[in-house]
Structures are given as structure tokens and as C-alpha cells.
Enzyme design. Structure first.
Site, PDB file in Angstrom:
ATOM      1  N   THR A 126       1.011  -1.147   0.072  1.00 16.58           N
ATOM      2  CA  THR A 126      -0.050   0.021  -0.119  1.00 16.58           C
ATOM      3  C   THR A 126       0.819   1.340  -0.118  1.00 16.58           C
ATOM      4  O   THR A 126       1.625   1.283   0.872  1.00 16.58           O
ATOM      5  CB  THR A 126      -1.032   0.011   1.163  1.00 16.58           C
ATOM      6  OG1 THR A 126      -1.702  -1.171   1.284  1.00 16.58           O
ATOM      7  CG2 THR A 126      -1.799   1.217   1.266  1.00 16.58           C
ATOM      8  N   LYS A 201      -7.672   1.425  -2.170  1.00 18.30           N
ATOM      9  CA  LYS A 201      -7.061   0.756  -0.912  1.00 18.30           C
ATOM     10  C   LYS A 201      -7.149   1.823   0.283  1.00 18.30           C
ATOM     11  O   LYS A 201      -7.562   1.663   1.325  1.00 18.30           O
ATOM     12  CB  LYS A 201      -5.853   0.165  -0.977  1.00 18.30           C
ATOM     13  CG  LYS A 201      -5.045  -0.227   0.168  1.00 18.30           C
ATOM     14  CD  LYS A 201      -5.782  -1.283   0.948  1.00 18.30           C
ATOM     15  CE  LYS A 201      -5.061  -1.495   2.274  1.00 18.30           C
ATOM     16  NZ  LYS A 201      -3.833  -2.334   2.374  1.00 18.30           N
ATOM     17  N   LYS A 276       0.687   5.049   8.595  1.00 13.13           N
ATOM     18  CA  LYS A 276       1.090   5.297   7.416  1.00 13.13           C
ATOM     19  C   LYS A 276       0.194   5.462   6.186  1.00 13.13           C
ATOM     20  O   LYS A 276       0.145   6.158   5.326  1.00 13.13           O
ATOM     21  CB  LYS A 276       2.276   4.221   7.128  1.00 13.13           C
ATOM     22  CG  LYS A 276       2.888   4.131   5.765  1.00 13.13           C
ATOM     23  CD  LYS A 276       2.169   3.384   4.660  1.00 13.13           C
ATOM     24  CE  LYS A 276       2.147   2.152   4.911  1.00 13.13           C
ATOM     25  NZ  LYS A 276       1.673   1.410   3.604  1.00 13.13           N
TER      26      LYS A 276
END
Length: 327
Positions: A126, A201, A276
Site C-alpha cells: 500500500t 485501498k 502510514k
């Protein structure tokens, strides 16, 4: 006219033959070596599922000890990503962050140093969608095809091959990617061009973080009001407040079996990784001038958790964090 028609039919037969040969080649190559780079909490079970489906695996990880389990199951282990690219023309990467992806693909021992023309490169990390586009462009210059295919579902879904893959890249290559991804997931969804998998995502994880914080606040309030947590969860899950964080991954210890909250928040999806991902959401929201006030607040909360010692705990530990913040 008859001659023209005969020529046309001949051309069609030749085209059909080429297509058939291409498909046959794909079919015959289906069980050839697959490279896998990144054998952490997610990559390890994903690689194991490919092995279970009969794919020979050639793998590497920056931490050699992470390779032990798949090596015992028959995977070949090499020293760096370039060696993987030298031996396999289909490679999957599952890495923690954007800098890791950049290094694995374009670093001095990166994939693109020895990538073969025609190779299919699938990144399930990701990262920032713009970086996926940059890596795709660099891969194209080397004659390879790059697709972003981040996942949703966590370690449990990775182990049981029930991940959801969100795929971005050339639609013509989706079938080839799906062949491999279907061995590791229950859902493989084509999202559009390179970067759109990452976009999907990031949006999903922003909602996941907001939902987990909301569930944790709700459960904490209910407990302070004297409600039994299992009863409260049961009521939520038969009411309009139901969500994945309440019915499948409840953050209160003892409410749902087999989730990190019942194991002192060990395993699962780390708080640091959630912070993150929320940072990626913030960056893209800023770049697109999109207001995300709850996403911004969730980002701040998870960053505070990292600073308070929760970085390596599962992101559902936000419940514990809130309990400790009580005045």
C-alpha cells in the site's frame, strides 16, 4: 471480391491462431516460477498459498529469518530482488512502505536491474498512487508490465486465501494477474489504470480507521454506562450501527474470538501501518483538495498512538488507548 474474402478469412485464421498460441503459452507457463519479495506478516501466508497451488516460488526478504518457513515448504531463497527478476518473469511484491517499494524496484539490487522483457510485476504493497505510476513507467521502459494490487482483509484473510485485491494497470494483463491473485484471495477486482488499486485501498483504510475509532469509543462508553461488552456488541450487530469493526474485529478483549484484541493486540494490522496509510490518504486528499475532517482526526489519533508505545500493536488497540486516556 472472392479473392478479397478469401484473403480476409485467411487473415482471421492467422489472427485466431496467434491469439490461441498466446493463450496456450500462458496456460503452459502457469506453473512456472513465481517471484515473491517481502515475506512479512502478509507476504508469508500469501507465498504459502501460491506454493499450495503448485507454483514454484523464488523469494527474498531483507530479513533472512523471514524466509525460513517458505523455504521449508520448498521455496528457493535468493539474496536480493535482482536475483528474483533474473529467475522469474512473474513477480509479486508485498512491502511495508513507499521507500521499500522504490528500493526493491529501482535500487542497486532492484528488480529493474535484471527484469526480463515481458515480465509481469504485481505490487501488493500500500503506497502513494503517484509512486505506483512512476514505477510503472520505469518498468515499461524495461519492457515489463507493472500493476498495483493492494489488499484488504488482514493476516487472517491472507492465511485463509480470502483477501480482496484491488488491481490497477493495463486491462489486457488483468487475466494474467488474476490467475495468481486468485490463489491468495477470494475477490480480485479490476479498478482501472495504474494507481487506481492504490486509490481504492487508501479510501478503504481511511474508512476502516474511522470505523474502528468509532466502534472503540462506542464500546468504551457502553462499558462505562454499565453494559456488558458482549451484549452491547450483540445489539450493535443487529442494529444500524453494525460494521466490520464491531461484528468481525471487535476491539474489546473477549468479545470476538481469534482476533488481536484477545491476544493483547498482537499480530494483525499494526498501528504504525495504519498511521502510514492514513498519511497517504491525507496526502492524496490535499493534492485533490478533498475535505476529509474525520480522516484527518483519525490520522492524528494513530500518530499519537505510535508516539505512546502502540506502534507495533494491532490498530484495534485504539480501544486500549482510549481507556488509558480516561480522566
Amino acid at each position: 471480391m472472392a479473392a478479397v474474402l478469401r484473403g480476409y478469412r485467411c487473415l482471421v485464421r492467422r489472427c485466431n491462431h496467434v491469439d490461441f498460441a498466446f493463450v496456450s503459452t500462458r496456460s503452459m507457463a502457469s506453473k512456472t516460477q513465481v517471484g515473491f519479495i517481502g515475506l512479512g506478516n502478509m507476504g508469508n501466508p500469501m507465498a504459502k498459498n501460491l506454493l499450495k497451488h503448485g507454483y514454484p516460488i523464488i523469494a527474498t526478504d531483507v530479513f533472512p529469518e523471514s524466509c525460513k518457513e517458505v523455504q521449508e515448504l520448498g521455496a528457493q531463497i535468493v539474496d536480493n530482488p535482482a536475483e528474483v527478476a533474473d529467475k522469474a518473469d512473474r513477480i509479486i511484491t508485498m512491502l511495508p512502505s513507499t521507500p521499500n517499494v522504490i528500493d526493491v524496484y529501482t535500487g542497486p539490487n532492484g528488480i529493474l536491474k535484471k527484469v526480463k522483457k515481458g515480465s509481469l510485476l504485481i505490487d501488493s504493497s500500500t503506497i502513494d498512487p503517484s509512486v505506483s505510476k512512476e514505477v510503472a513507467a520505469a518498468s515499461e521502459k524495461m519492457g515489463a508490465v507493472f500493476m498495483d494490487a493492494p489488499v484488504s482483509g488482514g493476516v487472517g484473510a491472507a492465511s485463509s486465501a480470502k483477501l480482496t485485491f484491488m488491481v490497477g494497470g493495463a486491462e489486457a494483463e488483468f487475466t494474467a494477474a488474476k490467475e495468481l491473485l486468485s490463489c491468495m484471495g477470494a475477490n480480485v477486482v479490476y479498478c482501472g489504470q495504474v494507481g487506481t488499486g492504490q486509490a481504492a485501498k487508501i479510501c478503504n483504510n481511511m474508512l476502516l480507521a474511522i470505523g474502528m475509532i468509532g466502534t472503540s469509543e462506542t464500546m468504551n462508553l457502553g462499558i462505562r454506562l454499565g453494559l456488558d461488552p458482549k451484549l452491547l456488541a450483540k445489539i450493535l450487530n443487529m442494529s444500524s450501527g453494525r460494521c466490520w469493526s464491531s461484528d468481525t474485529y471487535n476491539p474489546v478483549p473477549g468479545v470476538v474470538e481469534g482476533v488481536p484484541s484477545g491476544n493483547n493486540y498482537q499480530g494483525g494490522f499494526g498501528t504504525q501501518l495504519m498511521a502510514k496509510d492514513l498519511g497517504l490518504a491525507q496526502n492524496t486528499a490535499t493534492n485533490t483538495k478533498t475535505p476529509v475532517p474525520l480522516g484527518s482526526l483519525a490520522h492524528q489519533i494513530y500518530r499519537m498512538m505510535c508516539a505512546r508505545g502502540y506502534a507495533s500493536k494491532d490498530f484495534s488497540s485504539v480501544f486500549q488507548f482510549l481507556r488509558e486516556e480516561e480522566g
